[in-house]
Design a protein around this motif. Sequence first.
Motif, mmCIF file in Angstrom:
data_model
loop_
_atom_site.group_PDB
_atom_site.id
_atom_site.type_symbol
_atom_site.label_atom_id
_atom_site.label_comp_id
_atom_site.label_asym_id
_atom_site.label_seq_id
_atom_site.Cartn_x
_atom_site.Cartn_y
_atom_site.Cartn_z
ATOM 1 N N ARG A 134 0.835 -1.200 0.000
ATOM 2 C CA ARG A 134 0.000 0.000 0.000
ATOM 3 C C ARG A 134 0.869 1.249 0.000
ATOM 4 N N PHE A 135 1.935 1.245 0.785
ATOM 5 C CA PHE A 135 2.869 2.363 0.804
ATOM 6 C C PHE A 135 3.496 2.548 -0.572
ATOM 7 N N ASP A 136 3.822 1.452 -1.237
ATOM 8 C CA ASP A 136 4.386 1.535 -2.580
ATOM 9 C C ASP A 136 3.409 2.207 -3.541
ATOM 10 N N ALA A 137 2.124 1.878 -3.423
ATOM 11 C CA ALA A 137 1.118 2.497 -4.296
ATOM 12 C C ALA A 137 0.981 3.985 -4.004
ATOM 13 N N GLN A 138 1.068 4.362 -2.734
ATOM 14 C CA GLN A 138 1.023 5.778 -2.380
ATOM 15 C C GLN A 138 2.224 6.517 -2.975
ATOM 16 N N LEU A 139 3.407 5.916 -2.852
ATOM 17 C CA LEU A 139 4.602 6.525 -3.417
ATOM 18 C C LEU A 139 4.480 6.679 -4.927
ATOM 19 N N ALA A 140 3.894 5.669 -5.579
ATOM 20 C CA ALA A 140 3.736 5.739 -7.032
ATOM 21 C C ALA A 140 2.881 6.929 -7.432
ATOM 22 N N ALA A 141 1.842 7.218 -6.646
ATOM 23 C CA ALA A 141 0.995 8.376 -6.937
ATOM 24 C C ALA A 141 1.783 9.668 -6.786
ATOM 25 N N VAL A 143 5.085 9.975 -7.155
ATOM 26 C CA VAL A 143 6.045 10.030 -8.258
ATOM 27 C C VAL A 143 5.359 10.522 -9.534
ATOM 28 N N THR A 144 4.149 10.029 -9.788
ATOM 29 C CA THR A 144 3.408 10.475 -10.972
ATOM 30 C C THR A 144 3.148 11.973 -10.917
ATOM 31 N N ALA A 145 2.773 12.481 -9.744
ATOM 32 C CA ALA A 145 2.523 13.918 -9.602
ATOM 33 C C ALA A 145 3.787 14.729 -9.881
ATOM 34 N N ARG A 146 4.924 14.211 -9.439
ATOM 35 C CA ARG A 146 6.184 14.918 -9.711
ATOM 36 C C ARG A 146 6.523 14.859 -11.201
ATOM 37 N N GLU A 147 6.371 13.694 -11.804
ATOM 38 C CA GLU A 147 6.701 13.551 -13.221
ATOM 39 C C GLU A 147 5.803 14.410 -14.105
ATOM 40 N N GLU A 148 4.579 14.652 -13.636
ATOM 41 C CA GLU A 148 3.649 15.468 -14.413
ATOM 42 C C GLU A 148 3.763 16.952 -14.100
ATOM 43 N N SER A 160 8.859 5.982 9.592
ATOM 44 C CA SER A 160 9.941 5.266 10.260
ATOM 45 C C SER A 160 11.165 5.218 9.355
ATOM 46 N N LEU A 161 12.264 4.730 9.906
ATOM 47 C CA LEU A 161 13.469 4.533 9.105
ATOM 48 C C LEU A 161 13.214 3.530 7.985
ATOM 49 N N ALA A 162 12.424 2.504 8.278
ATOM 50 C CA ALA A 162 12.098 1.515 7.243
ATOM 51 C C ALA A 162 11.307 2.143 6.104
ATOM 52 N N HIS A 163 10.351 3.020 6.430
ATOM 53 C CA HIS A 163 9.606 3.727 5.389
ATOM 54 C C HIS A 163 10.557 4.550 4.518
ATOM 55 N N LEU A 164 11.434 5.296 5.164
ATOM 56 C CA LEU A 164 12.339 6.166 4.423
ATOM 57 C C LEU A 164 13.205 5.353 3.473
ATOM 58 N N ARG A 165 13.791 4.271 3.962
ATOM 59 C CA ARG A 165 14.673 3.476 3.112
ATOM 60 C C ARG A 165 13.906 2.823 1.969
ATOM 61 N N ARG A 166 12.698 2.385 2.246
ATOM 62 C CA ARG A 166 11.902 1.793 1.164
ATOM 63 C C ARG A 166 11.553 2.845 0.119
ATOM 64 N N ALA A 167 11.202 4.033 0.568
ATOM 65 C CA ALA A 167 10.866 5.109 -0.370
ATOM 66 C C ALA A 167 12.067 5.479 -1.224
ATOM 67 N N LEU A 168 13.248 5.548 -0.621
ATOM 68 C CA LEU A 168 14.450 5.948 -1.350
ATOM 69 C C LEU A 168 14.843 4.923 -2.409
ATOM 70 N N ALA A 169 14.348 3.711 -2.283
ATOM 71 C CA ALA A 169 14.646 2.692 -3.291
ATOM 72 C C ALA A 169 13.914 2.951 -4.601
ATOM 73 N N VAL A 170 12.853 3.772 -4.538
ATOM 74 C CA VAL A 170 12.044 3.984 -5.742
ATOM 75 C C VAL A 170 11.899 5.447 -6.121
ATOM 76 N N ALA A 171 12.293 6.368 -5.250
ATOM 77 C CA ALA A 171 12.067 7.790 -5.534
ATOM 78 C C ALA A 171 13.077 8.646 -4.794
ATOM 79 N N GLU A 172 13.349 9.827 -5.340
ATOM 80 C CA GLU A 172 14.143 10.820 -4.623
ATOM 81 C C GLU A 172 13.243 11.490 -3.585
ATOM 82 N N ILE A 173 13.715 11.580 -2.355
ATOM 83 C CA ILE A 173 12.973 12.220 -1.275
ATOM 84 C C ILE A 173 13.717 13.501 -0.900
#
Length: 285
Positions: A134-141, A143-148, A160-173
């Motif tokens: 679910r967090f991945d789907a939120q991040l995807a939304a 990322v789409t907003a940034r790309e557009e 959490s630290l786990a959230h941050l590291r997971r997010a950084l694997a797919v997007a610049e924060i």
Amino acid sequence: MTTFRLGPFPVARVGYGAMQLTGPGVFGPPASRDDAIAVLRTAVETGVNHIDTAEYYGPRVVNELIREALHPYPDGLAIVSKVGARRDDAGAVLPYDEPDELRRGIEDNLRTLRVDRLAAVNLRLMGDSPPDGRFDAQLAAMVTAREEGLIDGIGLSNVSLAHLRRALAVAEIVCVQNSFSLLDRASMPVLQECARRGIAFVPYVPLGWPRDRREAIFNNPAVDRLARRYQATPAQIALAWLLALSPNVLLIPGTASLRHLRENLAVDRIELDRDATNQLDSAFA
């Protein structure tokens, strides 16, 4: 003021959090609209170029005030909002964090603020759930907003630290906004990870929450001693401690008072030495 980068924006390390420009409970209009407008204009006139807001503050109240006070916006002003929540008619804060709701939340901010693009928008998590699909789907939304082109940068809030590291694997924060103060240092690992990666860390409720807990800071003997030594207020000492933690810390203290605004902005000129920070670390260990 000293600066740090928030995405492409070099911003002063002391900004302004606009949440308090509402009625009680961050709901409804302020007691004085004129005073709220004056605080916003004075903040920008005295060097603030980072304003934190949200469409659900009020709701819409704060964004409408920002638009009335500052539009057309000066060059270099970074307006940062957040999505993931909404208010009902009674003022309750409810999740609004499905991917399509996040997109509508971004669009609502753009419409109310009358801008085409925001410097950053924080994905605020409601609760302490671990990162998952679910967090991945939120991040995807996001990322789409940034790309557009709707936002320049993606931020995270209440993560959490786990959230941050997971997010950084797919997007610049570009920023993380977590609760952090002398009384609440649970997010220290997140702050440290942000520092290592050059990500702005933005502590919210930097003087503690709820408000009555602030007395534990303001009445602490170490804070009192240092306030007298630096000719500062206890609140300024607590905020200066945050700035001393790491160069990537950006403050967004909120107030509806011109006097408190000026006190908050003066914190950038208070440089606590190692002895002072050690005293505070020990006093609130």
